[in-house]
Scaffold this motif. Structure first.
Motif, PDB file in Angstrom:
ATOM      1  N   ASP A 215       0.762  -1.505   0.281  1.00  0.00           N
ATOM      2  CA  ASP A 215      -0.121  -0.035  -0.018  1.00  0.00           C
ATOM      3  C   ASP A 215       0.790   1.164  -0.326  1.00  0.00           C
ATOM      4  N   ARG A 217       1.030   5.486   1.508  1.00  0.00           N
ATOM      5  CA  ARG A 217       0.893   6.720   2.149  1.00  0.00           C
ATOM      6  C   ARG A 217       0.868   7.510   0.929  1.00  0.00           C
ATOM      7  N   THR A 241       3.516   1.351   2.855  1.00  0.00           N
ATOM      8  CA  THR A 241       2.779   0.679   4.368  1.00  0.00           C
ATOM      9  C   THR A 241       2.124  -0.945   3.944  1.00  0.00           C
ATOM     10  N   ASP A 245      -3.332   0.462   4.719  1.00  0.00           N
ATOM     11  CA  ASP A 245      -3.242   1.466   5.553  1.00  0.00           C
ATOM     12  C   ASP A 245      -3.253   2.720   5.301  1.00  0.00           C
ATOM     13  N   GLY A 246      -3.184   2.450   3.171  1.00  0.00           N
ATOM     14  CA  GLY A 246      -2.940   3.432   2.735  1.00  0.00           C
ATOM     15  C   GLY A 246      -3.892   3.623   1.319  1.00  0.00           C
ATOM     16  N   ALA A 277       7.652   2.086  12.195  1.00  0.00           N
ATOM     17  CA  ALA A 277       7.129   1.158  12.107  1.00  0.00           C
ATOM     18  C   ALA A 277       6.987  -0.526  12.397  1.00  0.00           C
ATOM     19  N   TYR A 282       2.896  -4.286  11.997  1.00  0.00           N
ATOM     20  CA  TYR A 282       1.980  -3.569  11.121  1.00  0.00           C
ATOM     21  C   TYR A 282       2.209  -5.857  10.573  1.00  0.00           C
ATOM     22  N   LYS A 285      -1.354  -5.872  11.519  1.00  0.00           N
ATOM     23  CA  LYS A 285      -1.994  -5.627  10.254  1.00  0.00           C
ATOM     24  C   LYS A 285      -2.571  -5.730   9.614  1.00  0.00           C
ATOM     25  N   ALA A 286      -2.295  -6.183   8.132  1.00  0.00           N
ATOM     26  CA  ALA A 286      -2.623  -6.310   7.335  1.00  0.00           C
ATOM     27  C   ALA A 286      -2.370  -8.110   7.180  1.00  0.00           C
ATOM     28  N   TYR A 289      -5.923  -7.527   7.711  1.00  0.00           N
ATOM     29  CA  TYR A 289      -7.142  -6.895   6.652  1.00  0.00           C
ATOM     30  C   TYR A 289      -6.837  -7.695   5.707  1.00  0.00           C
TER      31      TYR A 289
END
Length: 296
Positions: A215, A217, A241, A245-246, A277, A282, A285-286, A289
């Motif tokens: 991703d 930003r 990212t 997140d982007g 980060a 992260y 988080k990925a 998602y």
């Protein structure tokens, strides 16, 4: 949604190959342990990974991980073919010993991606007709060498190289044998370059055998444009990212891949400064998602 897709994550979030100072204190063992803990089943190969297949396999098996692939730099446009071929054979044999089925190839002839001060969105290389021919024929040779081991090469379109834009990707696909040269799809690099990932995916989905989930930003992208940053400066600033997140819309990309029965690896790849980060955070988080949007 997906039947034969496995999920990997790249070690570049923990230790950066292009910028070794990023994550220099993070160990190989920490990296792969956190990958496994975050729920991934595979990894690509980083600069701290053991190159002895026996040692590497043992470390990965303890954590139920496999090697998905690894980056290979070709110099088909600037060096004799034999130099790239010899280096490729060693790389191929290592990945074959690790059980990988695809080999990521990126043409680094004239590349500016590793240059600290060269603006990434201004001065990208453009190949001559002769260089395009060298690249196409050279990649087909690497494809034949990969096929000897029942493997495939997947070409990585990449920022700062001669194959970055939609037009350049189209040209390479047109110039190469579809049974020898396949494509790696990287959403982040396409958005960074100002391309339409959905259009590229629709056009070439049948040749895509490896996927990097990256991703971007949006705020940092505008900063990169305004300040004429290099690729490495952009990475340090946090342009990359993880999915979700982007600004990349992954839902239509997952839909296209699913409808075309994509099989292989999804690799989360987000080169960031781990001091800014946290890689494990992260990675989690990925993972959340991707599960929410693909069921994987």
């Amino acid at each position: 949604m997906f039947k034969n897709v496995q999920l990997a994550i790249a070690p570049i979030a923990w230790t950066n190959d292009d910028l070794p100072e990023l994550g220099k204190d993070n160990t190989f063992e920490q990296c792969i342990s956190e990958m496994a803990l975050a729920g991934y089943s595979g990894s690509e190969v980083g600069n701290k990974y053991p190159r002895d297949p026996v040692v590497l396999k043992r470390a990965l098996e303890l954590r139920n991980l496999r090697i998905a692939s690894a980056w290979f730099s070709s110099f088909l446009t600037t060096k004799p073919l034999e130099e790239t071929v010899e280096a490729f054979k060693q790389h191929r044999d290592f990945l074959h010993a690790m059980g990988a089925k695809v080999i990521v190839v990126s043409e680094q002839g004239h590349s500016i991606q590793g240059m600290q001060e060269v603006p990434i969105l201004v001065d990208k290389p453009v190949f001559t007709a002769a260089e395009w021919n060298l690249l196409a024929k050279g990649l087909e040779e690497l494809g034949r060498l990969a096929a000897d081991k029942d493997m495939k090469i997947v070409f990585h379109h990449h920022m700062g190289t001669g194959v970055q834009t939609t037009e350049e990707i189209d040209k390479l696909m047109e110039m190469t044998d579809p049974s020898l040269v396949y494509l790696l799809f990287d959403s982040g690099h396409l958005i960074f370059s100002g391309e339409n990932p959905e259009a590229v995916l629709k056009k070439h989905v049948k040749r895509i055998k490896h996927v990097h989930l990256k991703d971007i930003r949006g705020g940092v992208l505008e900063q990169v444009k305004a300040q004429k940053m290099s690729f490495l400066q952009a990475v340090k600033e946090g342009i990359m990212t993880v999915p979700g997140d982007g600004i990349v819309d992954f839902k239509p990309l997952f839909k296209i891949l699913s409808e075309n029965q994509y099989e292989g690896w999804f690799v989360v790849e987000a080169e960031q400064d781990p001091a800014k980060a946290d890689p494990f955070e992260y990675a989690l988080k990925a993972r959340v998602y991707i599960k929410e949007n693909t069921g994987l």
